[in-house]
Design an enzyme around this catalytic site. Structure first.
Site, short mmCIF file in Angstrom:
data_model
loop_
_atom_site.label_atom_id
_atom_site.label_comp_id
_atom_site.label_asym_id
_atom_site.label_seq_id
_atom_site.Cartn_x
_atom_site.Cartn_y
_atom_site.Cartn_z
N HIS A 245 0.72 -1.37 -0.16
CA HIS A 245 0.14 0.22 -0.35
C HIS A 245 0.66 1.46 -0.03
O HIS A 245 1.29 1.97 -1.15
CB HIS A 245 -0.89 -0.04 0.90
CG HIS A 245 -2.22 1.44 1.56
ND1 HIS A 245 -2.17 1.70 0.26
CD2 HIS A 245 -2.14 1.72 2.46
CE1 HIS A 245 -2.94 3.13 1.04
NE2 HIS A 245 -2.55 2.69 2.17
N GLU B 111 -0.06 5.86 12.66
CA GLU B 111 -1.10 5.45 12.99
C GLU B 111 -1.17 4.23 13.51
O GLU B 111 -2.02 3.73 14.04
CB GLU B 111 -2.01 5.70 11.63
CG GLU B 111 -2.99 5.18 11.65
CD GLU B 111 -3.88 6.32 12.31
OE1 GLU B 111 -3.50 6.47 13.55
OE2 GLU B 111 -5.35 5.79 12.38
N ASP B 112 -0.65 2.98 12.62
CA ASP B 112 -1.00 1.87 12.25
C ASP B 112 0.31 0.93 13.16
O ASP B 112 0.76 -0.28 13.60
CB ASP B 112 -0.37 0.87 11.34
CG ASP B 112 -2.02 2.04 10.10
OD1 ASP B 112 -2.67 2.08 11.08
OD2 ASP B 112 -2.26 1.29 9.20
MN MN Z 1 -3.38 4.28 4.11
#
Ligand code: MN
Length: 730
Positions: A52, A80-81
């Site tokens: 991605h 974020e992840d």
């Molecule tokens: Mn993304």
């Protein structure tokens, strides 16, 4: 399943091609960093997550953005992840990249999908406002584009939510930023999931007619090619079918099935120069039949998103209409890539008209000669720096003027909330009610039934007119007694200042006359009005001054009669009048020379102030005269004296008005006629043309007082083409 290798080599090849100077080692480092951070994550289709960011970085490269944007895209999901932090990223990749990632993270966290339709425009603005660097928005759009391309792996429910959001937020944003190609892809993909039947129907139709469509387009293209090469205009011409969503919209708008819809072909002629564009247009109208009313010149008037082209619709020999768009290569780049095109191609593209795009235009104009890096840095902007967007605890968005406080917020919700406010929480913490709100703040107003209402200080704290008006309304209603006391005091002071007898206002015969003049039912109402600021004491006294003067004059004739109305010459309020010189009473100075300032030509009724000159007595200025502006300054204060108009005989005063018109014939005559018909003596009238198609007239003439001046001003205002009237300065 998609593989790391495919995406990696494709991205690297694109970067090498589009960004020859890129630091490939650093990009490699970012790939490895992101890969390591995301190593335990998988995409919905089971492929490794790193695919991605690789794909997003490739889209960002294709958009034409810079190296920092590519690094930001590679790392965009790390904060974020994963356990990566802002500081980690800053240490390795620098502050700019860290800020880009941080910005994208912020946008990802904000939930834009659950809000009502009506708030979409605010949402889009907030989206922009939240990202100080426009590249954040562009990376986020690239992120969404890749997610749309892989939408088939999401659950049907998620598909609908995401596609709705794409239609509401991302496609309009891409449009705003002028990125046509991305906008189309976002729209078509959304349509596919939101209205699958219609989408299938259209694509199926297009598929089954492909052969004839292509034959038609080739025939037209040949015809155009032949003509343009015959006249020697270098060009690239190609035909295309309009994109699926725009066909869908046409079907909806015209209530037609796709078979009935003809207007689905578009041709593009790209040439080298603007004159060529207009030449090509002429040839199109010569080759084909023009459909009237469809020609649009977006070259001389570009669209707000900087789009430029000539559009015309014509009908070919087979009776099928098609659109032709004619543009230069520069315009073509702008149309395809929008704002992103300007990282590569920095030439200006005419004027964007819309306010939202002003900043881009300004930047483009000022950036022509700077290098790419400076240019990108300067795109860090506050796009909506006059607005701030905050949330209610329930997620509603409230848009306020920049600099607004919780007070403004409370009154924006409801005046009842504002009036009952005792405090506020911002982002769940108790906050001062005068703190400045920031984009994205969640604001909660704490109210109490026993709240005492707004405080007068709030009028100075709040930023929005809405809050100020509502607070004033409250004082008007709730604080009547206070207002009456306050108002009465200023009225009485003003009466004294003007040398008018207060006694008359309570005289049973005179009082009704005065109240009628003031348009109030009783004195309390009028005091209250002055108290809350609806009327100034000076204005109120001005309205009744003439009547009072007349009445007093009448009374002084009734010699000897003992009446409560009789004004004693010893009345302290009138005492100063005995020393009036030229109709002016200079307070605290008995008799002195009085003259009227040439600069502002005051007339009776104007608020005036006196200046003690060296050797020429007192010079009287209007209070609003610029030359009287320094009277509170300690150095000058001693030479300024209070003065006011005495009872006035019908003595004329010179004054000056400046009249501005849109230039036309007969202005002298029209101005002269108004003065003559009002029986006003004009001493001087001159006019001249000034830049901007305007004419400026200066009239010096005689009036007896402000009322007469207002009357003539009103008449002058009705002359056609008048732009403004000002009190003149000599
Ligand atoms: Mn993304």
């Amino acid at each position: 399943m998609e593989t790391f290798a495919d995406h990696y080599s494709s991205m690297m090849a694109t970067i090498r091609e589009q960004m020859p100077g890129a630091d490939m080692a650093l990009i490699q480092k970012a790939v490895e960093y992101a890969d390591a951070k995301h190593q335990h994550q998988k995409r919905k289709d089971g492929s490794p997550y790193i695919i991605h960011p690789l794909a997003v970085a490739e889209i960002v490269t294709e958009m034409g953005l810079d190296q920092d944007s590519v690094l930001g895209a590679l790392l965009h999901d790390c904060i974020e992840d994963t356990d990566a932090s802002h500081d980690d990223i800053e240490k390795i990749f620098g502050q700019t990249v860290a800020e880009l990632v941080e910005g994208v993270t912020k946008l990802t966290k904000a939930n834009f999908s659950t809000t009502e339709q009506a708030q979409m425009e605010n949402l889009r603005k907030m989206f922009m406002a939240m990202s100080k660097d426009i590249r954040v928005v562009l990376i986020k759009i690239a992120d969404r584009l890749h997610n749309m391309r892989t939408m088939q792996y999401q659950s049907p429910a998620k598909q609908v939510i995401k596609c709705r959001e794409t239609m509401d937020i991302y496609a309009p944003l891409a449009h705003r930023l002028g990125m046509q190609r991305i906008k189309w892809e976002l729209e078509d993909t959304s349509l596919r999931y939101l209205y699958p039947t219609e989408y299938q129907q259209i694509t199926e139709h297009l598929r089954s007619h492909r052969a004839e469509d292509e034959a038609f387009m080739l025939a037209i293209q040949d015809k155009i090619d032949q003509r343009l090469s015959a006249v020697g205009i270098e060009n690239k011409t190609y035909g295309r079918i309009k994109h699926v969503y725009s066909i869908y919209r046409k079907m909806q708008a015209q209530s037609k099935s796709i078979d009935e819809l003809y207007d689905i072909y578009a041709f593009r002629v790209v040439v080298d120069t603007i004159p060529d564009c207009y030449n090509v247009l002429g040839h199109m109208h010569d080759l084909f039949n023009l459909v009237p009313g469809r020609f649009k010149d977006y070259i001389s008037t570009p669209k707000p998103n900087m789009y430029q082209s000539l559009h015309t619709t014509v009908i070919g020999s087979q009776g099928i209409p098609f659109e032709v768009q004619i543009r230069t290569w520069d315009m073509h780049e702008t149309a395809e890539y929008g704002i992103a095109a300007h990282w590569k191609y920095k030439q200006g593209t005419g004027d964007g008209q819309e306010k939202d795009f002003e900043w881009v235009r300004r930047l483009l104009e000022s950036q022509q000669d700077t290098d790419a890096e400076d240019y990108v840095r300067s795109l860090k902007i506050d796009m909506f720096d006059d607005e701030v967007f905050v949330f209610t605890p329930k997620g509603r968005i409230v848009s306020l003027p920049a600099g607004s406080t919780p007070i403004d917020f409370a009154y924006a919700i409801h005046s009842g909330v504002g009036n009952a406010m005792v405090g506020a929480k911002v982002n769940n913490r108790i906050a001062n009610i005068d703190m400045t709100l920031k984009n994205g703040d969640i604001v909660e107003v704490l109210t109490s039934k026993s709240a005492k209402g707004p405080s007068r200080d709030w009028l100075n704290i709040c930023k929005s007119n809405q809050a100020r008006t509502k607070i004033k309304q409250w004082f008007k209603k709730e604080r009547r007694e206070e207002n009456v006391t306050h108002g009465r005091a200023s009225f009485e002071a003003e009466m004294r200042r003007a040398g008018l007898p207060l006694a008359l206002t309570i005289d049973p015969e005179v009082s009704p006359i005065l109240l009628r003049k003031l348009s109030f039912g009783d004195w309390e109402d009028m005091y209250a009005a002055i108290g809350y600021g609806g009327l100034t004491a000076v204005k109120a006294v001005g309205r009744i001054r003439d009547d009072l003067n007349k009445i007093m004059k009448g009374q002084s004739l009734e010699q000897g009669q003992q009446s409560p109305l009789r004004i004693s010459p010893d009345n302290p309020n009138l005492k100063n009048n005995r020393h009036a010189v030229n109709g002016i009473v200079v307070e605290d100075i008995d008799s002195c020379m009085v003259k009227f300032a040439k600069c502002c030509t005051p007339v009776p009724g104007d608020s005036v102030v006196g200046f003690i000159t060296k050797g020429f007595g007192v010079s009287v200025h209007r209070c609003d005269c610029p030359n009287a502006a320094n009277r509170d300054h300690p150095v000058h204060a001693a030479r300024w004296v209070r003065c006011h108009w005495a009872q006035q005989e019908d003595q004329p005063f010179d004054t000056i008005l400046e009249l501005e018109f849109t230039t036309r014939d007969c202005l002298y005559m029209d101005v002269g006629t108004v003065f003559a018909s009002s029986r006003i003596r004009v001493k001087e009238l001159s006019g001249k043309d000034i830049p901007g198609g305007r004419s400026l007239f200066t009239a010096r003439f005689e009036v007896r007082n402000v009322a007469e001046l207002e009357a003539i001003r009103n008449k002058l205002m009705s002359i056609p083409d008048i732009v403004s009237i000002r009190r003149g300065q000599n």
